[in-house]
Design a protein around this motif. Structure first.
Motif, PDB file in Angstrom:
ATOM      1  N   ALA B 524       0.774  -1.289  -0.003  1.00 60.17           N
ATOM      2  CA  ALA B 524       0.093   0.067  -0.082  1.00 60.17           C
ATOM      3  C   ALA B 524       0.901   1.145  -0.032  1.00 60.17           C
ATOM      4  N   THR B 528       0.793   3.939  -2.995  1.00 61.22           N
ATOM      5  CA  THR B 528       0.427   5.130  -2.608  1.00 61.22           C
ATOM      6  C   THR B 528       1.404   6.099  -3.095  1.00 61.22           C
ATOM      7  N   LEU B 781      -1.197  -0.599  -7.743  1.00 57.25           N
ATOM      8  CA  LEU B 781      -2.930  -0.567  -6.984  1.00 57.25           C
ATOM      9  C   LEU B 781      -3.328  -1.919  -7.247  1.00 57.25           C
ATOM     10  N   VAL B 832      -0.459   3.470   3.650  1.00 58.58           N
ATOM     11  CA  VAL B 832      -0.716   4.856   3.024  1.00 58.58           C
ATOM     12  C   VAL B 832      -0.156   6.039   3.752  1.00 58.58           C
ATOM     13  N   VAL B 868      -7.047   4.990  -2.408  1.00 58.45           N
ATOM     14  CA  VAL B 868      -6.295   3.829  -1.838  1.00 58.45           C
ATOM     15  C   VAL B 868      -6.953   3.159  -0.898  1.00 58.45           C
TER      16      VAL B 868
END
Lengths: 114, 895
Positions: B524, B528, B781, B832, B868
């Motif tokens: 992630a 991000t 992603l 994130v 996200v």
């Protein structure tokens, strides 16, 4: 073994050692003693050659070794015959028997009339 | 003999062969001596006899040690190979059992490795591979630079800024030994475009004039014939060297051309010259990127002396003395080691000029270096994320194989063995991924090459070769380490240790789950950061699209003409040509408007002039463009004030000019410029700023003077022709070509293109890395989402009893979902946050790629973070939806 004595034929030492181990696992000294007693001390074998034979056969996979205790409680390296070793012993014994029979046969033969 | 007790424990690890043998022999001698003493010998005699019976003790000992060492080595190798064989066998069995995992993992790695392989092949040929010269690191371009160290423009745009003949001759006379040998050349300007008659018309060649030492300085060798050398200075023959491409294209690869003469029209004004072909360059020779010079003509030092000493237009390269550091060479060059003659042409800068040294490689790569490095960095992040995905997959399988691993652990497989097993699996996957990825990269290369902007230098040197295979192998190693060692370390630490301690499978898998959640968090974070970069680049691109051009380039076709023939030097000849051309082009059906200009927007070529600011001492640098009245109409440029140029503005009427908005502001402030004077001209109108060469540069103050009133009759100009709404611009090309041929059959018409395409080409490089970053970020992603779904599914499976019980006790579905997805979403949240922090930290470096968007734009950061998190939440709920209340109830009953 007290020199002078009988010279051993090539390869025979291996058979004798395997034969000794075929009874039960032994350390090197016990093998030497077995051959010395079994031959009535008639063979001229150096103990060093015996150990060389043991180690070579271990490399060939005919015997395996491991450390154990002797009957007097001392640490000793024991050799045990492997399946491959037994197979080799059988083959060598067979060859030896054929050889002996052949030699024996010749020694007893009389010449045929010409 | 009593049967001994076996102590197999002493077998491993293998004791040293020497100690083993010594101990064995000591036992033998002890036993034998004892037996002999028992039979009545003295101790000394017994020892002697035992020695005698044994033979040469030392030599036998050596033999035994040798045998044992050999055996030990073979044993170690044997067990390793055997273990590897077992591991590979097991891995294949596991893959066969779940082919879906195998295929997915290999494909994931293939994407990462393929993308990296393709990017690597670009970087290798552009950034990494040395230039095709001898010791290319010693080569520098000598470029006039203001002494205060501020370069005028970017290296690439400025190109080899010219030096005068006077300066070049000065260096040649006085020598440049303290820096190194230098060679002079003239490239990239009008006189050095040679016209070659190829039978069915004239071709214009990109040519260069070079001093005799040019090729020897570079260390180039001829493929056929010879190149120039210092010995040519003393001869008189006119010599030319052809590039491989020219030789193949226009001389059909005919080897007998070497030594023959060819005739070229060259110079300004044109004259025909006969030159002897000295040799052909090898295909590997490149000097002017991206458009390679095709013909090199010998320019003796004595020829340089024939030029006007003030003539600007020479470039110079030098080979630094071996071992001379660049910094020291720069210092020496700046300290008047390479003096620049005082020249009139230099007064455009208040600063004293010195010679700056630009490494050749920097000059060739120019401004594209940063974007290529960006591409490399983005690709590396993509590789990392694919590795994490596979890593997570392997860990998931570790958890699923609790039973098997527990059995193996109880059977004595230590942690090292389990790690090796995972490593083998990872290595097999990596090899599969590398093979598939390399094939993908090779397959993608033609596509990628067609996408590459032509402005990227050395694109022609991109090739599929051993390098990409070696790269694939290197990638396999890297991915093995990243994808297998990490999970092996983290995933088995808890598992193996706990399994050995007899812990339940459930509790050990929970700690493995923590690891896997961590990996999802890492994914992630990377996704991000990539998405933030992608979003900033996209915004930049969008902002670029909103930049007012100042004109409408759609449906406007442009053709470049160069009236170099001597006949056009006659008074009025050029004007007559232009009049006839404009009249006849306008008559072509489908043409709405046609105009003439000295420089088309987005194709540089304006003259930079200095003009006194009205009512002041200050001088302003202004771009001057010669245009006819049709120019503004063809490009849909309307006056903001006053009027445009008109056909009534002739050489006999008052000199007039139309000025740009930014110049009006600069020179007249708030006053109305119309009717005022700029230099000797009267301002008749003001137009909006037209972008010059790039959407990213602010427009420079410009003035437009009527072609008919131009003091310097430029022989280079372009037609701009607007097609009618119903016609396509490109379809007009043959008709325009026909008109030009009718008027002057010997005149080459060059560079047919639409103004639209010129604008488009100016953003090609940016578009390329924006598209690459956006696609890589999207893949990142997607991989994160996949990783998330897999792990939540695992949690749901592992905690299904708990979930079922909660459901039975009346928990709502959303409560259940929260329980199952909590850890994963926390991991994503932390990821994130880290990604945002990472992007924030890197924003200073990233700023150079952005246009009209703040590198720390809160909008971009927060929208990506929300995206996200939102996608993650949606994805995490996926596996939950499989369970409704009924199925949970059934599950509970069954368990």
């Amino acid at each position: 073994m007290t020199p002078p004595g009988l010279e051993l034929l090539q390869g025979t030492l291996n058979v004798l050692v395997l034969r000794a181990l075929s009874w039960h696992p032994m350390h090197g000294y016990a093998v030497a003693r077995f051959i010395r007693n079994g031959s009535g001390e008639r063979f001229r074998i150096l103990d060093g050659a015996l150990y060389t034979a043991l180690h070579r056969m271990e490399e060939l996979g005919w015997v395996e070794s491991s450390w154990g205790q002797s009957d007097k409680g001392k640490r000793a390296k024991f050799y045990v015959i492997t399946t491959a070793g037994r197979r080799a012993l059988r083959a060598e014994t067979e060859r030896w028997n054929v050889y002996v029979t052949a030699v024996h046969g010749v020694m007893r033969a009389k010449p045929e009339p010409a | 003999v009593k049967h001994p007790r076996w102590h197999r424990t002493f077998r491993l690890p293998w004791p040293t062969p020497e100690r083993d043998v010594d101990e064995e022999l000591a036992f033998h001698f002890g036993e034998r001596t004892e037996a002999l003493i028992a039979s009545g010998l003295t101790e000394a005699a017994a020892t002697r006899q035992a020695e005698a019976e044994f033979g040469n003790r030392d030599s036998i000992r050596r033999t035994l040690v040798e045998i044992n060492e050999r055996a030990a080595r073979r044993f170690r190798r044997g067990t390793q190979i055997e273990q590897l064989r077992q591991d590979v066998h097991l891995a294949f069995r596991l893959f066969r059992r779940s082919p879906a995992f195998f295929v997915a993992a290999v494909l994931t790695l293939a994407i990462g490795i393929g993308a990296n392989g393709a990017v690597f092949s670009i970087l290798r040929s552009t950034l990494l591979q040395p230039l095709p010269y001898r010791n290319p690191d010693e080569l520098v371009l000598l470029r006039p630079t203001p002494a205060n160290g501020v370069p005028w423009e970017s290296v690439r745009l400025a190109g080899p800024l010219p030096l005068t003949a006077q300066t070049i001759l000065g260096w040649h006379r006085n020598g440049t030994e303290r820096i190194g040998e230098f060679a002079a050349l003239m490239i990239h300007n009008v006189p050095n475009q040679f016209d070659l008659d190829v039978g069915d018309g004239m071709t214009r060649l990109a040519g260069g004039l070079v001093t005799p030492n040019f090729f020897t300085l570079l260390g180039a060798h001829a493929a056929r014939g010879r190149l120039f050398s210092n010995a040519d200075e003393a001869t008189a023959e006119a010599l030319i060297v052809l590039s491989d491409a020219l030789w193949r294209r226009d001389f059909h690869g005919d080897p007998s051309i070497v030594g023959r003469s060819i005739t070229l029209a060259m110079g300004d004004p044109r004259e025909r010259r006969t030159l002897t072909v000295a040799g052909i360059l090898p295909p590997s020779f490149h000097f002017t990127y991206p458009d390679e010079t095709e013909a090199w003509v010998l320019m003796r030092w004595s020829d340089v002396a024939q030029y006007n000493p003030q003539l600007l237009g020479f470039s110079a390269i030098a080979r630094l003395r071996p071992g001379l550091p660049l910094a020291e060479a720069r210092r020496r060059a700046a300290e008047e080691e390479l003096p620049i003659a005082e020249e009139k042409a230099r007064d455009r800068s208040a600063d004293r000029l010195v010679v700056g040294l630009v490494p050749m490689h920097d000059w060739v790569i120019g401004d594209t270096r940063a974007s290529l490095e960006l591409l490399g960095a983005v690709a590396a992040l993509l590789l990392l994320i694919t590795c994490i995905t596979v890593s997570n997959g392997l860990l998931a399988r570790v958890s699923e194989r609790q039973q098997e691993l527990a059995v193996r652990a109880t059977l004595g497989a230590g942690r090292g063995r389990l790690v090796r097993q995972l490593l083998t699996e990872g290595a097999l996957l990596s090899i599969g991924g590398a093979v598939a990825g390399t094939m993908l990269a090779v397959a993608l290369q033609p596509v990628l090459r067609s996408l590459l902007p032509p402005s990227i230098p050395r694109v022609g040197e991109i090739a599929v070769n051993g390098g990409i295979v070696a790269f694939g192998a290197a990638m396999a190693t890297v991915t093995t380490v990243l994808a297998a060692v990490v999970p092996a370390w983290g995933g088995t630490r808890s598992d193996a240790a706990r399994l050995l301690a007899g812990a339940s499978a459930a509790s050990s898998s929970r700690s493995a789950l923590r690891w896997r959640h961590g990996l999802v968090g890492a994914q992630a974070a990377i996704a991000t950061a990539l998405l933030i970069s992608a979003s900033l680049l996209l915004t930049s691109f969008w902002e670029l699209g909103r930049v007012p051009l100042g004109f409408d380039g759609r449906k406007v076709l442009t053709v470049e003409l160069r009236l170099l023939d001597t006949k056009y030097a006659l008074p009025g000849a050029k004007a007559r040509f232009e009049d006839e051309l404009v009249t006849r082009v306008r008559a072509i059906p489908g043409i709405a408007d046609v105009g003439i200009t000295s420089a088309v927007p987005f194709r540089v070529g304006d003259r930079l002039v200095q003009i006194h600011r009205p009512g002041g001492e200050k001088m302003d640098f202004v771009r001057e463009r010669r245009v006819d009245p049709g120019y503004f109409r063809a490009l849909h440029v309307a006056p903001i004030r006053g009027r445009l140029l008109d056909y009534t503005d002739r050489d006999v009427t008052t000199p007039v000019t139309v000025i740009s908005e930014s110049y009006a502001r600069l020179a007249f402030g708030g006053d109305d410029p119309v009717g005022q004077k700029v230099g000797a001209r009267e301002v008749v109108g003001v137009v909006a700023d037209l972008r010059y060469a790039s959407l990213e540069q602010d427009p420079t103050p410009s003035i437009y003077v009527p072609e008919a009133q131009a003091q310097q009759a430029g022989m280079v100009f372009s037609i701009v022709a607007r097609a009618e709404a119903s016609a396509s611009a490109v379809s007009l090309v043959p008709a325009i070509r026909r008109v030009i041929r009718d008027i002057d059959p010997a005149l080459p018409a060059m560079n047919f293109t639409t103004v639209d395409q010129l604008v488009d080409a100016s953003v090609a490089n940016r578009r390329f890395y924006t598209v690459a970053t956006v696609s890589f970020a999207t893949i990142a992603l997607l991989l994160t989402v996949v990783g998330l779904i897999v792990i939540v599914a695992r949690v749901v499976t592992e905690r299904r009893r708990e979930l079922a019980i909660r459901a039975a006790l009346g928990a709502t579905m959303s409560t259940l979902a929260r329980v199952a997805t909590r850890d994963a979403l926390i991991a994503v949240g932390v990821g994130v946050a880290i990604g945002v922090a990472g992007a924030y930290a890197g924003s200073a470096v990233f700023a150079q790629f952005l246009f009209h968007v703040a590198p720390r734009s809160p909008t971009a950061y927060s929208s990506v973070a929300l995206l996200v998190l939102g996608v993650a939440t949606l994805a995490a709920w996926g596996p939950i939806r499989r369970f409704d209340r009924v199925s949970l109830a059934i599950l509970l009953r069954r368990e």
